[in-house]
Scaffold this motif. Structure first.
Motif, PDB file in Angstrom:
ATOM      1  N   VAL A 160      43.408 -19.020   6.519  1.00  0.00           N
ATOM      2  CA  VAL A 160      43.879 -19.417   8.176  1.00  0.00           C
ATOM      3  C   VAL A 160      45.300 -20.173   7.816  1.00  0.00           C
ATOM      4  N   ARG A 161      45.429 -21.054   7.006  1.00  0.00           N
ATOM      5  CA  ARG A 161      46.520 -21.991   6.543  1.00  0.00           C
ATOM      6  C   ARG A 161      47.637 -20.801   5.988  1.00  0.00           C
ATOM      7  N   GLN A 162      47.341 -20.048   5.193  1.00  0.00           N
ATOM      8  CA  GLN A 162      48.452 -19.048   5.003  1.00  0.00           C
ATOM      9  C   GLN A 162      48.879 -18.108   5.975  1.00  0.00           C
ATOM     10  N   ALA A 163      47.812 -17.594   6.755  1.00  0.00           N
ATOM     11  CA  ALA A 163      48.199 -16.553   7.865  1.00  0.00           C
ATOM     12  C   ALA A 163      49.156 -17.074   8.850  1.00  0.00           C
ATOM     13  N   VAL A 164      48.993 -18.561   9.200  1.00  0.00           N
ATOM     14  CA  VAL A 164      49.752 -19.361  10.269  1.00  0.00           C
ATOM     15  C   VAL A 164      50.899 -19.553   9.432  1.00  0.00           C
ATOM     16  N   ALA A 165      51.236 -19.740   8.077  1.00  0.00           N
ATOM     17  CA  ALA A 165      52.189 -19.776   7.760  1.00  0.00           C
ATOM     18  C   ALA A 165      53.455 -18.611   7.487  1.00  0.00           C
ATOM     19  N   ASN A 166      52.473 -17.565   7.647  1.00  0.00           N
ATOM     20  CA  ASN A 166      53.277 -16.208   7.436  1.00  0.00           C
ATOM     21  C   ASN A 166      53.682 -15.685   8.865  1.00  0.00           C
ATOM     22  N   ALA A 167      53.163 -16.287   9.745  1.00  0.00           N
ATOM     23  CA  ALA A 167      53.343 -15.732  11.298  1.00  0.00           C
ATOM     24  C   ALA A 167      54.899 -15.927  11.531  1.00  0.00           C
ATOM     25  N   SER A 168      55.194 -15.039  12.373  1.00  0.00           N
ATOM     26  CA  SER A 168      56.665 -15.411  12.890  1.00  0.00           C
ATOM     27  C   SER A 168      56.705 -15.207  14.396  1.00  0.00           C
ATOM     28  N   ILE A 169      57.196 -16.176  14.930  1.00  0.00           N
ATOM     29  CA  ILE A 169      57.302 -16.540  16.333  1.00  0.00           C
ATOM     30  C   ILE A 169      58.671 -16.022  16.914  1.00  0.00           C
ATOM     31  N   PRO A 170      58.786 -15.036  17.867  1.00  0.00           N
ATOM     32  CA  PRO A 170      60.309 -14.636  18.122  1.00  0.00           C
ATOM     33  C   PRO A 170      60.577 -15.490  19.248  1.00  0.00           C
ATOM     34  N   LEU A 171      62.095 -15.732  19.022  1.00  0.00           N
ATOM     35  CA  LEU A 171      62.775 -16.682  20.094  1.00  0.00           C
ATOM     36  C   LEU A 171      63.528 -15.640  21.142  1.00  0.00           C
ATOM     37  N   PRO A 172      63.467 -16.355  22.001  1.00  0.00           N
ATOM     38  CA  PRO A 172      64.154 -15.757  23.379  1.00  0.00           C
ATOM     39  C   PRO A 172      65.248 -15.101  23.413  1.00  0.00           C
ATOM     40  N   ASN A 173      66.112 -15.677  22.390  1.00  0.00           N
ATOM     41  CA  ASN A 173      67.574 -15.068  22.191  1.00  0.00           C
ATOM     42  C   ASN A 173      67.871 -14.269  21.015  1.00  0.00           C
TER      43      ASN A 173
END
Length: 311
Positions: A245-258
């Motif tokens: 879980v820790r690794q998966a969260v660290a690898n996740a990418s959250i898009p920015l509105p701009n």
């Protein structure tokens, strides 16, 4: 029509009451809101109105050979059987059950005992309460669910954890808990705004759903803190899951509105149920202490009592 008089009583009923009076009485009971019925002690229809007949879905000639139970959703039939038993014993009873004819709908059903010529009958009504039940279900769902992420809120999560602890204790089975806290989450809110913060929380839940089993439960404990119940999971395996879980969260990418994206890490505390734990609060407290140790050791880490692992 024969809704008001049984076929085999038609001749006697005609002599007892003028045709106009029969039609008048039938019109009256047909005007009653919802289903109206009279049944014998075995639950067979003796009198009924149009709504009751539509509820059952039987033609006139078959109604006297039809029971109320025939129209009820199979799993709810014990409720109706108990309704009739209670009404016969105590003169009145009521319940709610699903009607299976055509489309499944909820009915509020009543039954009141009347004794005529030495025989006991039950007079009842059935009102459609499907929309109310839908509203109740929706309100119950809202009361148990975190509106942002769609997962159990803290109260519901703790209730589910209590159930899992009881199961583990009864069958002597292992279960573990993970407590996650997103690292420096306030910085994301402050720098990118609360919309990005909300997307971050939703992304973490999405990532957990991709890794965990269907039997595992993710709940939002508050703010950026989450809990995960791991049934049938001992301490060693819980540490492995926590690190995934820790690794998966660290690898996740959250898009920015701009444009662009932002990432985040999480610290994880692990606790495994022990027979010495009096309740789930004890497990939760140990997971919380382990989480604190993971934070204190540098964040983006997994920690259990006495153990810690980093990226």
């Amino acid at each position: 029509m024969t809704r008001f008089t049984q076929p085999h009583e038609e001749s006697a009923g005609t002599e007892a009451a003028p045709l106009g009076e029969k039609a008048f009485l039938q019109a009256v009971i047909d005007a009653i809101p919802g289903a109206f019925y009279v049944v014998d002690e075995q639950g067979y229809f003796v009198r009924w109105n149009r709504a009751a007949q539509e509820l059952v879905g039987a033609p006139d000639e078959r109604m006297p050979r039809t029971r109320v139970l025939d129209a009820i959703f199979e799993e709810d039939r014990p409720l109706i059987a108990n309704l009739f038993r209670e009404a016969l014993a105590k003169d009145y009873a009521e319940t709610e059950a699903r009607v299976a004819h055509a489309e499944t709908r909820w009915r509020f059903l009543t039954a009141r005992r009347v004794d005529i010529a030495g025989k006991a009958y039950l007079v009842g009504t059935g009102l459609d309460v499907t929309e109310r039940k839908k509203l109740e279900h929706e309100l119950e769902h809202q009361a148990r669910t975190d509106f942002l992420t769609g997962i159990p809120n803290r109260r519901h999560f703790l209730n589910l954890a209590d159930l899992e602890l009881a199961r583990a204790r009864r069958y002597a089975r292992p279960f573990s808990m993970l407590m996650l806290d997103l690292d420096l989450f306030k910085n994301i809110n402050d720098r990118y705004g609360h919309l990005t913060g909300d997307l971050t929380l939703q992304k973490v839940v999405e990532v957990c759903g991709q890794i965990l089993r269907e039997v595992d439960v993710v709940g939002r404990l508050g703010g950026e803190e989450f809990g995960i119940i791991l049934p049938e999971t001992d301490a060693a395996k819980a540490l492995q899951v926590a690190d995934r879980v820790r690794q998966a969260v660290a690898n996740a990418s959250i898009p920015l509105p701009n444009g662009g994206s932002v990432g985040i890490t999480t610290s994880v505390g692990v606790a495994t149920y022990s027979e010495a734990d009096p309740d789930f609060d004890a497990v939760l407290a140990r997971a919380d202490r382990a989480l604190y140790e993971a934070k204190r050791s540098g964040r983006d880490r997994v920690s259990s009592e006495g153990e810690s692992s980093a990226a």
